[in-house]
Every structure is written in C-alpha cells, then in structure tokens.
Design a protein around this motif. Structure first.
Motif, PDB file in Angstrom:
ATOM      1  N   MET A  18      -1.685  11.021   2.738  1.00 48.73           N
ATOM      2  CA  MET A  18      -1.208   9.766   3.343  1.00 48.73           C
ATOM      3  C   MET A  18      -1.239   8.607   2.344  1.00 48.73           C
ATOM      4  O   MET A  18      -0.802   7.511   2.654  1.00 48.73           O
ATOM      5  N   HIS A  59      -7.649  -3.007   5.746  1.00 49.32           N
ATOM      6  CA  HIS A  59      -7.540  -1.667   5.157  1.00 49.32           C
ATOM      7  C   HIS A  59      -8.921  -1.284   4.625  1.00 49.32           C
ATOM      8  O   HIS A  59      -9.514  -2.034   3.858  1.00 49.32           O
ATOM      9  N   ARG A  72      -3.945   6.988   1.427  1.00 50.17           N
ATOM     10  CA  ARG A  72      -4.811   5.948   1.998  1.00 50.17           C
ATOM     11  C   ARG A  72      -5.879   5.481   1.010  1.00 50.17           C
ATOM     12  O   ARG A  72      -6.528   4.458   1.197  1.00 50.17           O
ATOM     13  N   GLN A 120      -6.621   6.430  10.598  1.00 46.81           N
ATOM     14  CA  GLN A 120      -5.389   7.234  10.440  1.00 46.81           C
ATOM     15  C   GLN A 120      -5.656   8.736  10.493  1.00 46.81           C
ATOM     16  O   GLN A 120      -5.011   9.449  11.229  1.00 46.81           O
ATOM     17  N   ASN A 178       0.779  -1.245   0.000  1.00 45.63           N
ATOM     18  CA  ASN A 178       0.000   0.000   0.000  1.00 45.63           C
ATOM     19  C   ASN A 178       0.804   1.284   0.000  1.00 45.63           C
ATOM     20  O   ASN A 178       0.328   2.296  -0.479  1.00 45.63           O
ATOM     21  N   LYS A 228      -9.952   0.563   2.322  1.00 50.34           N
ATOM     22  CA  LYS A 228     -10.152   0.651   0.869  1.00 50.34           C
ATOM     23  C   LYS A 228     -10.450  -0.719   0.250  1.00 50.34           C
ATOM     24  O   LYS A 228     -11.017  -0.789  -0.828  1.00 50.34           O
ATOM     25  N   ASN A 287      -2.530  -6.415   5.569  1.00 53.64           N
ATOM     26  CA  ASN A 287      -3.726  -5.940   4.884  1.00 53.64           C
ATOM     27  C   ASN A 287      -4.522  -7.164   4.434  1.00 53.64           C
ATOM     28  O   ASN A 287      -4.507  -7.533   3.263  1.00 53.64           O
ATOM     29  N   CYS A 291       4.517   5.338   6.175  1.00 57.29           N
ATOM     30  CA  CYS A 291       4.771   4.009   6.748  1.00 57.29           C
ATOM     31  C   CYS A 291       5.985   3.304   6.159  1.00 57.29           C
ATOM     32  O   CYS A 291       6.173   3.250   4.938  1.00 57.29           O
ATOM     33  N   TYR A 306     -15.156   6.373   4.316  1.00 63.78           N
ATOM     34  CA  TYR A 306     -14.916   5.631   5.559  1.00 63.78           C
ATOM     35  C   TYR A 306     -16.210   5.556   6.379  1.00 63.78           C
ATOM     36  O   TYR A 306     -16.600   4.483   6.853  1.00 63.78           O
ATOM     37  N   LEU A 352      -5.851  12.370   4.253  1.00 61.02           N
ATOM     38  CA  LEU A 352      -5.894  10.966   3.802  1.00 61.02           C
ATOM     39  C   LEU A 352      -5.282  10.843   2.408  1.00 61.02           C
ATOM     40  O   LEU A 352      -4.590   9.863   2.103  1.00 61.02           O
ATOM     41  N   CYS A 398       1.426   3.562   2.247  1.00 60.91           N
ATOM     42  CA  CYS A 398       0.902   4.756   2.906  1.00 60.91           C
ATOM     43  C   CYS A 398       2.135   5.650   3.116  1.00 60.91           C
ATOM     44  O   CYS A 398       3.204   5.142   3.470  1.00 60.91           O
TER      45      CYS A 398
END
Ligand code: 5AD
Ligand code: SF4
Length: 486
Positions: free
Chosen positions: A318, A281, A320, A308, A202, A283, A245, A207, A327, A315, A204
């Motif tokens: 990030m 996750h 995401r 997060q 992913n 998504k 994930n 991370c 969300y 987002l 992010c």
C-alpha cells in the motif's frame, strides 16, 4: 516550484485574485436581480471534511451573490454537486442523480446545474459527463473553487446573450494560488473546519487523492491564526484543523513550522475552547505532537489514526511506510501520554493480494488497539493508481465475507468500550436539539462521542458539564450539572 508550498510573492497575486472574484460576485448579483429576482441554490456535498469545507465556501459565495438557500434541491434555480472520487460508489452516486436533475431542468429550464470537486479532476469522467449529460451548465475542479463567481458569470452571461447552450468546463491539472478571505457560509455557528493544508504527497498505492487534490501546500500560520481569531470573535468555540495529512504540515513553507508548533499557537488563542484535527498519517506522527496532545487541555481527547491494514506485507504494498509493529508501538506511546484518549481508524478490506493471514493480522490489530470506532471500506479500484494495475484482485465474495467479520469485531469492541465513562461528568459542547425526542439536546464530548440530555435550544453552542447516566450502544444519556463560564 513543485513541492515548495506557495512562494511569498503569491500573497499579492492571491489578493488580486480575490479582488477579481469580488468583482464577479457583484456582476452576478447585478445580472441576477435584473433577471430573476432572488434565485435559490442547493449544494450537495459528497465525501470528506475537506469537501464539506469547500461547500461552505461555495455557499458563502452564492449568498454573497444574492442567492438564497432552497429547502429542497427540486425547488432550486442553481444546483451544485461537490463530488468525491475516493471510491467508485462516490462516482456512482453522481451518475445516479443526473437522471433526476435532467427532469428537474426540463421543468425549470433556467436552472443552472454545476458539478465540481474531486471527480471533476478526472479527465475521463468529465468527458463522459459532457458527452452523455449535455444539460450540465458548469464543470470545475478542486484547484479553482475560488474562481466560481467568474465561472458562474460566464454561464449566465452566455445565456443572457442568447448563446447556444454548452457545458462550460474549467478544470486545472495543478493548483495555482491559495486565495484567502472569500465569503463562507458556516454550517454551525459554534464550530468550524479550518483548512491548514491542501493536497497530499503520500501516494498510498490505492488512493486517488494525490492525483485529484495535487501536491501538499500548507497555508501560512499567520493566515490560519488570523482566520481562527476571526471565527472566535464570531462565536466559534471549536475548530477542526483540516488536511489530508496534517502531520506533515508546514514542511514546505518558506519558514518551516511543525504541526505541533502550529497546534501550540492555535491553543493560545483566547476564547477558543477546543481543537480537533484530521487526518493524521501514522508515519509522520511525531513525539513533539504527542507531547502537545498530552499537555494541552484544549486539544480534544480523540485521535483518528488510519490503519488501512494490519499486515506489514500489505502495508508495504500500500506504500504506507510503517509496519504493524510500528503502528502498535505508536498507539502504545500515545496511550502512555494521553491515557484515556479515544482512538478511531480507517481500514480497507480486500486490497489486491490480501490473504486470509493478512486479514487475520488486521483483526489482530483491531483486537489489540480496541478502537472506539472505525470506518471500514471495501477496496475500490481507482484507475490510474498503482494498485489498480495489480493482478491479484481479491474475489468479491471473499472480500464481502472479510468485511462482515471485521465489522462485527469492530462493533463488538466499540460497544464494550463505549460504556467506560458511565457515571463520570464530562464537558459537552451542545450542538442541536434532539430530532427524535422533544425536550432533549445533543452535545459532543471531547472524545467525539454524543450525549443526549434534557435541555432547551438556548444551550446550543454552549459548553456544559453533563453527568453520563447510561450508555446506549454508541451514545450516552445524561443530566446537565452546570453551565461553564463561556
Ligand atoms: N478503496 C477503498 N478505500 C479507500 N480509501 C482511500 N482510497 C480507497 C480505495 N481505493 C479509504 C482509506 C482512507 C479513507 C478516507 O478512504 O481508508 O483513509
Ligand atoms: Fe490517500 Fe494516503 Fe494521501 Fe490519505 S495519505 S489522502 S490515503 S494518498
């Protein structure tokens, strides 16, 4: 074969590798009993559930090689740190321990000191460690844990031959094989983590995990199911399916399988009572999975769904790949399918460029979702990630103030939500005797909350029905109703 899972032909190579490591386990056992008798070990785990599971494997291999668990680190002949690097303070913890280890090794020069795990996947850290702490014997990474017996043998053999001390370093940049069936020392007899996939795709932007754990690789369903059947035969009632994930499980297998399909197959294993999974996750959380969660009684009533940030702008920064609205819509859909589900989350405060308005958006999501609990983190700059290069880092005092306000909000909501099951009877898996009060045992409900109630150690590992009498903050006090058929 980047991003393709591990090809079918690798099953043969993995079996061969397992045989190689079995050979080295025998070698270590032989050379140890000859020289030391029964040596002891102490493994310290920093970080997430994946690391905890890796440590169970390392401990299993050590026991197979003839080591016995020491009660304290200071008494051990072999000390292993399974490290984390997700936030800077995880690294600082390791540096903090090294001074103590140095003194311990001065007292017991035959002591073996090993470091492994995520922090070792960072070249600069390994360079610093081997330069400043030359007394370390062994450093290895996340991709070659299964090679531990061979690495340990190399260290011991060098010593035996009187070779000059040096730090033995073996860190691989990329994963090669998933080696199955090495010995494992499970922490609990009645519940167990089960890796279903490794790595993360992913990226992010804050991370470091994708850099230190590599790209996503899923284990084959047959191997996962076989492992769980074995665990159940061994008395396990609850499994936690583990992956960075889990919702993208199986996409890169030769024959793709969805996570929801895997869950369904796991649920059919006779004797298995409870299934948890971590981490989802947002998504990738599919309608198919929500349907399984709503219909399958073995799937626990808990979902950890990292938010997060509540700001769509942050987002996006990030990476995401969902918005605040998406969300919230997802949460609503889940609650419709599983009305009394317990929701928990992870939130980062102080991501670069986060304004007070962005932070208010996070508070807004917290107030709307009303999480049962949340892990809150202060943003930590990780070298090599895109966010580390972002210029508008938020001042420490501002971050601290937001962090405190967020925590207060989360705790207040969690306190209000916690009591909602008072007066009901819930199924509980008894985990341990209560450390604070004799005559009480502690069990976990399907929503992951704890309940303490009168009972003896013979109940450990049993599923029992418990009436929840009072809620004390974040746990309940209860009374046992009856033991279930198990
Ligand atoms: N700073 C702070 N928190 C982080 N996490 C991951 N990377 C960072 C970072 N650089 C948090 C995320 C993730 C959890 C496991 O750790 O919230 O979900
Ligand atoms: Fe890190 Fe994001 Fe992957 Fe989780 S999903 S491990 S936060 S990159």
């Amino acid at each position: 074969m980047e991003n393709r899972g591990y090809p079918a032909g690798d099953a043969g190579a993995a079996a061969q590798e397992r045989a190689v490591q079995e050979f080295y386990m025998d070698q270590v056992r032989g050379c140890l009993t000859e020289e030391i008798g029964a040596p002891s070990f102490f493994v310290t785990t920093i970080g997430c559930q994946m690391n905890a599971r890796d440590s169970e494997k390392l401990e299993g291999m050590l026991e197979h090689m003839g080591f016995v668990k020491a009660a304290q680190e200071g008494q051990a002949d072999l000390v292993l740190y399974n490290t984390c690097t997700v936030r800077e303070n995880a690294n600082l913890k390791v540096y903090g321990r090294l001074g103590v280890l140095k003194k311990q090794k001065e007292r017991n020069p035959r002591m073996v000191i090993g470091l492994c795990g995520c922090m070792m996947q960072e070249a600069e850290e390994v360079e610093t460690l081997s330069r400043k702490y030359p007394f370390i014997d062994l450093i290895f990474g996340t991709h070659n844990i299964y090679k531990f017996p061979q690495l340990l043998f190399s260290v011991l053999e060098r010593r035996r031959q009187g070779g000059k001390h040096r730090t033995y370093i073996d860190v691989w940049e990329k994963p090669q094989l998933i080696v199955e069936d090495l010995p494992v020392d499970r922490k609990y007899s009645f519940k167990s983590g089960v890796n279903i996939m490794f790595g993360c795709n992913n990226f992010c932007s804050y991370c470091i995990v994708p850099y230190v754990r590599g790209r996503e690789r899923s284990r084959r369903p047959q191997e996962i199911l076989e492992e769980i059947r074995g665990l159940v035969a061994d008395g396990v009632k609850e499994v936690m399916l583990l992956g960075q994930n889990v919702n993208s499980y199986g996409k890169n297998l030769d024959t793709p399988v969805t996570f929801a399909q895997l869950l369904n197959q796991v649920a059919q294993i006779p004797g298995l009572e409870r299934i948890r999974f971590m981490t989802s996750h947002p998504k990738d959380l599919s309608d198919e999975l929500i349907a399984v969660m709503g219909s399958c009684p073995k799937v626990c009533n808990h979902l950890h769904l990292p938010l997060q940030s509540g700001s769509s702008r942050i987002l996006k920064e990030m990476n995401r790949r969902y918005t605040k609205e998406q969300y919230l819509a997802l949460v609503e859909k889940i609650r419709r399918a599983v009305p009394d589900i317990s929701l928990t989350t992870d939130i980062i405060v102080g991501f670069p460029g986060e304004t007070e308005e962005d932070f208010q958006e996070t508070l807004d999501v917290v107030r709307r979702v009303r999480y049962d609990s949340a892990f809150t983190f202060i943003y930590s700059k990780r070298t090599g990630t895109p966010a580390a290069a972002m210029e508008n880092q938020v001042p420490e005092a501002v971050v601290k103030d937001r962090f405190d306000r967020l925590l207060e909000e989360i705790q207040e909501i969690a306190r209000q939500e916690a009591g909602r099951l008072t007066g009901t009877v819930q199924q509980v898996l008894v985990e341990e005797e209560n450390d604070h009060e004799a005559g009480l045992v502690t069990g976990r409900m399907t929503n992951n909350m704890l309940v303490h109630f009168p009972g003896g150690r013979e109940l450990i590992g049993q599923l029992v029905s418990v009436s929840l009498d009072t809620c004390r903050g974040f746990y309940y006090m209860g009374t046992i109703e009856r033991q279930e058929e198990n």
